[in-house]
Design a protein around this motif. Structure first.
Motif, PDB file in Angstrom:
ATOM      1  N   UNK A   1     -10.957  -8.982   4.439  1.00  0.00           N
ATOM      2  CA  UNK A   1      -9.683  -8.964   3.946  1.00  0.00           C
ATOM      3  C   UNK A   1      -9.833  -8.601   2.277  1.00  0.00           C
ATOM      4  N   UNK A   2      -8.814  -7.943   1.959  1.00  0.00           N
ATOM      5  CA  UNK A   2      -8.942  -7.433   0.632  1.00  0.00           C
ATOM      6  C   UNK A   2      -7.670  -8.160  -0.425  1.00  0.00           C
ATOM      7  N   UNK A   3      -8.279  -8.807  -1.367  1.00  0.00           N
ATOM      8  CA  UNK A   3      -6.859  -9.173  -2.610  1.00  0.00           C
ATOM      9  C   UNK A   3      -6.416  -8.286  -3.061  1.00  0.00           C
ATOM     10  N   UNK A   4      -5.412  -7.833  -3.172  1.00  0.00           N
ATOM     11  CA  UNK A   4      -4.868  -6.424  -3.610  1.00  0.00           C
ATOM     12  C   UNK A   4      -4.098  -6.713  -4.984  1.00  0.00           C
TER      13      UNK A   4
ATOM     14  N   UNK B   1       1.385  -0.481  -8.197  1.00  0.00           N
ATOM     15  CA  UNK B   1       0.543   0.954  -8.276  1.00  0.00           C
ATOM     16  C   UNK B   1      -0.614   0.463  -9.049  1.00  0.00           C
ATOM     17  N   UNK B   2      -1.698   1.276  -8.999  1.00  0.00           N
ATOM     18  CA  UNK B   2      -2.890   0.818 -10.170  1.00  0.00           C
ATOM     19  C   UNK B   2      -2.967   1.888 -11.079  1.00  0.00           C
ATOM     20  N   UNK B   3      -3.133   1.550 -12.257  1.00  0.00           N
ATOM     21  CA  UNK B   3      -3.441   2.632 -13.387  1.00  0.00           C
ATOM     22  C   UNK B   3      -4.578   3.197 -13.097  1.00  0.00           C
ATOM     23  N   UNK B   4      -4.722   4.380 -13.421  1.00  0.00           N
ATOM     24  CA  UNK B   4      -5.849   5.293 -13.356  1.00  0.00           C
ATOM     25  C   UNK B   4      -7.222   4.782 -14.136  1.00  0.00           C
ATOM     26  N   UNK B   5      -8.225   4.715 -13.637  1.00  0.00           N
ATOM     27  CA  UNK B   5      -9.426   4.334 -14.707  1.00  0.00           C
ATOM     28  C   UNK B   5      -9.819   5.388 -15.585  1.00  0.00           C
ATOM     29  N   UNK B   6      -9.633   6.868 -15.335  1.00  0.00           N
ATOM     30  CA  UNK B   6      -9.739   7.694 -16.152  1.00  0.00           C
ATOM     31  C   UNK B   6      -8.655   8.496 -16.481  1.00  0.00           C
ATOM     32  N   UNK B   7      -8.507   8.880 -17.775  1.00  0.00           N
ATOM     33  CA  UNK B   7      -7.429   9.688 -18.090  1.00  0.00           C
ATOM     34  C   UNK B   7      -7.290  10.897 -17.803  1.00  0.00           C
TER      35      UNK B   7
END
Length: 79
Positions: free
Chosen positions: A14-17, A22-28
């Motif tokens: 199981x994943x802790x989300x 929405x996640x922020x992008x890790x690369x611009x």
């Protein structure tokens, strides 16, 4: 028999989300350009340019040293 989705997910822990956000992008976006495959010709060209640049820099350094030595010699000359 093909495995079902439940069979595939059975071994996944199981994943802790992030709470459904929405996640922020890790690369611009400007840095996320797709990388094109680099051919052998591209690698050779890059290496040749690098070697020429290194030789040019070494030549410029040597010229500057010789010029400084010549100026020093000429300024202290007239003996």
């Amino acid at each position: 028999m093909k495995p079902t989705l439940e069979d595939l997910l059975a071994g996944v822990p199981a994943q802790d989300g992030n709470g459904g956000k929405l996640q922020a992008p890790s690369v611009s976006a400007s840095k996320s350009k797709t990388t094109e495959p680099v051919t052998q010709l591209d690698k050779t060209t890059e290496n040749a340019k690098r070697v020429l640049e290194e030789e040019s820099q070494a030549r410029a350094d040597k010229t500057a040293q010789l010029r400084a030595a010549r100026e020093k010699r000429d300024a202290g000359g007239n003996d």
